[in-house]
Design a protein around this motif. Structure first.
Motif, PDB file in Angstrom:
ATOM      1  N   UNK A  48       0.604  -1.264   0.209  1.00 20.32           N
ATOM      2  CA  UNK A  48       0.036   0.220  -0.114  1.00 20.32           C
ATOM      3  C   UNK A  48       1.053   1.462  -0.101  1.00 20.32           C
ATOM      4  N   UNK A  49       0.451   2.022  -0.929  1.00 18.43           N
ATOM      5  CA  UNK A  49       1.141   3.645  -0.736  1.00 18.43           C
ATOM      6  C   UNK A  49       1.486   3.999   0.246  1.00 18.43           C
ATOM      7  N   UNK A  50       2.060   5.026   0.807  1.00 20.99           N
ATOM      8  CA  UNK A  50       1.895   6.266   1.803  1.00 20.99           C
ATOM      9  C   UNK A  50       2.636   7.266   1.764  1.00 20.99           C
ATOM     10  N   UNK A  51       1.858   8.293   1.835  1.00 20.34           N
ATOM     11  CA  UNK A  51       2.914   9.855   2.545  1.00 20.34           C
ATOM     12  C   UNK A  51       4.158  10.008   3.282  1.00 20.34           C
ATOM     13  N   UNK A  52       5.269  10.211   2.424  1.00 22.73           N
ATOM     14  CA  UNK A  52       6.366  11.051   3.509  1.00 22.73           C
ATOM     15  C   UNK A  52       6.481  11.913   3.861  1.00 22.73           C
ATOM     16  N   UNK A  53       6.900  11.695   5.289  1.00 21.21           N
ATOM     17  CA  UNK A  53       6.938  13.297   5.703  1.00 21.21           C
ATOM     18  C   UNK A  53       8.188  13.672   6.522  1.00 21.21           C
ATOM     19  N   UNK A  54       8.447  14.704   6.340  1.00 21.21           N
ATOM     20  CA  UNK A  54       9.468  14.972   7.210  1.00 21.21           C
ATOM     21  C   UNK A  54      10.173  16.570   7.411  1.00 21.21           C
ATOM     22  N   UNK A  68       5.241  11.603  -2.109  1.00 21.64           N
ATOM     23  CA  UNK A  68       4.024  10.536  -2.823  1.00 21.64           C
ATOM     24  C   UNK A  68       4.724   9.198  -3.006  1.00 21.64           C
ATOM     25  N   UNK A  69       4.459   8.140  -1.873  1.00 22.74           N
ATOM     26  CA  UNK A  69       5.199   6.789  -1.939  1.00 22.74           C
ATOM     27  C   UNK A  69       4.039   5.916  -2.779  1.00 22.74           C
ATOM     28  N   UNK A  70       4.145   5.666  -3.853  1.00 19.40           N
ATOM     29  CA  UNK A  70       3.255   3.998  -4.159  1.00 19.40           C
ATOM     30  C   UNK A  70       4.510   4.066  -5.165  1.00 19.40           C
TER      31      UNK A  70
END
Length: 245
Positions: free
Chosen positions: A1-7, A17-19
């Motif tokens: 499943x995709x996810x949203x990276x946050x830093x 945007x990470x899928x």
């Protein structure tokens, strides 16, 4: 499943945007996650700018079509709300209280174009592929595409891409005003971050300037005299603040 990276780095929020298995297609869950991180950014006064980018060398291929159900009723309550979560993702990015930069590598297609257009400025790879894409798959454009595209690409560019299915690269995007600068692919994210880090040095002033910029630069915004008066009080506040520091 995709996810949203946050830093967070040096006052800049980086949303990724990470899928990559679907070239960073957005799911409704990712849309809700992205909107939640935007709320977090707005509530954190140490953040003065944000960069939106994609993982693995591509920006966003649009909505994740694996979740589509061909022939299903798109107005059915659950389906309607699921697609709305994707739309709210890029509208929420567009309403962030900090200035935003999209770092566009690879492809930006459909909802991915909307996400890029939701930001205040775009840095693109010379070989990036920017594609409206809706009509190619038998869909009417969505997410307010014509509205947000015409703010940057103008009527002609928006017609070419949205109606006549033209695909453009990063260099052409700069020529028509859709992006600020086109650079080699490997330089995109570094340049986007470097630009974002400038206003991020003073988050409070950055947010005030962003609010003024959007109010005045919005299509059909305000006249020059009104803009002068709109800015005047905020500029006096910044002068007093500067003199007292």
């Amino acid at each position: 499943m995709g996810k949203i990276g946050f830093e967070k780095k040096d006052g800049v929020a980086i949303l990724t945007i990470d899928s990559p298995e679907v070239k960073n297609g957005l799911t409704p869950d990712m849309g809700r996650e992205l909107a939640g991180f935007c709320d977090e950014i707005d509530g954190d006064m140490s953040i003065g700018a944000a960069v939106v980018q994609g993982a693995a060398g591509t920006f966003c291929s649009g909505a994740d079509r694996r979740r589509w159900q061909p022939g299903s009723d798109q107005a059915e309550d659950k389906t309607y709300k699921e697609s709305g979560a994707v739309y709210r993702a890029f509208t929420r990015v567009g309403k962030l209280t900090v200035p935003t930069v999209a770092a566009v590598r690879g492809a930006a297609v459909g909802a991915g174009m909307n996400l890029a257009l939701a930001t205040d400025m775009r840095i693109v790879a010379k070989n990036a592929r920017l594609i409206s894409g809706f009509l190619k798959i038998g869909l009417h454009p969505g997410g307010g595409y014509f509205t947000i595209s015409s703010r940057t690409a103008g009527r002609e560019g928006t017609a070419a891409m949205g109606l006549f299915q033209e695909e453009i690269n990063g260099e052409r995007a700069v020529e028509i005003g859709l992006a600020w600068k086109a650079v080699d692919d490997a330089e995109v994210e570094a340049l986007a971050f470097e630009l974002a880090s400038r206003p991020a040095k003073d988050p409070e002033l950055s947010r005030e300037a962003t609010r003024s910029f959007r109010a005045e630069a919005e299509t059909g915004g305000m006249g020059w005299d009104a803009g002068l008066q709109f800015e005047r009080g905020i500029q006096m506040w910044s002068q007093r603040r500067r003199n007292s520091s």
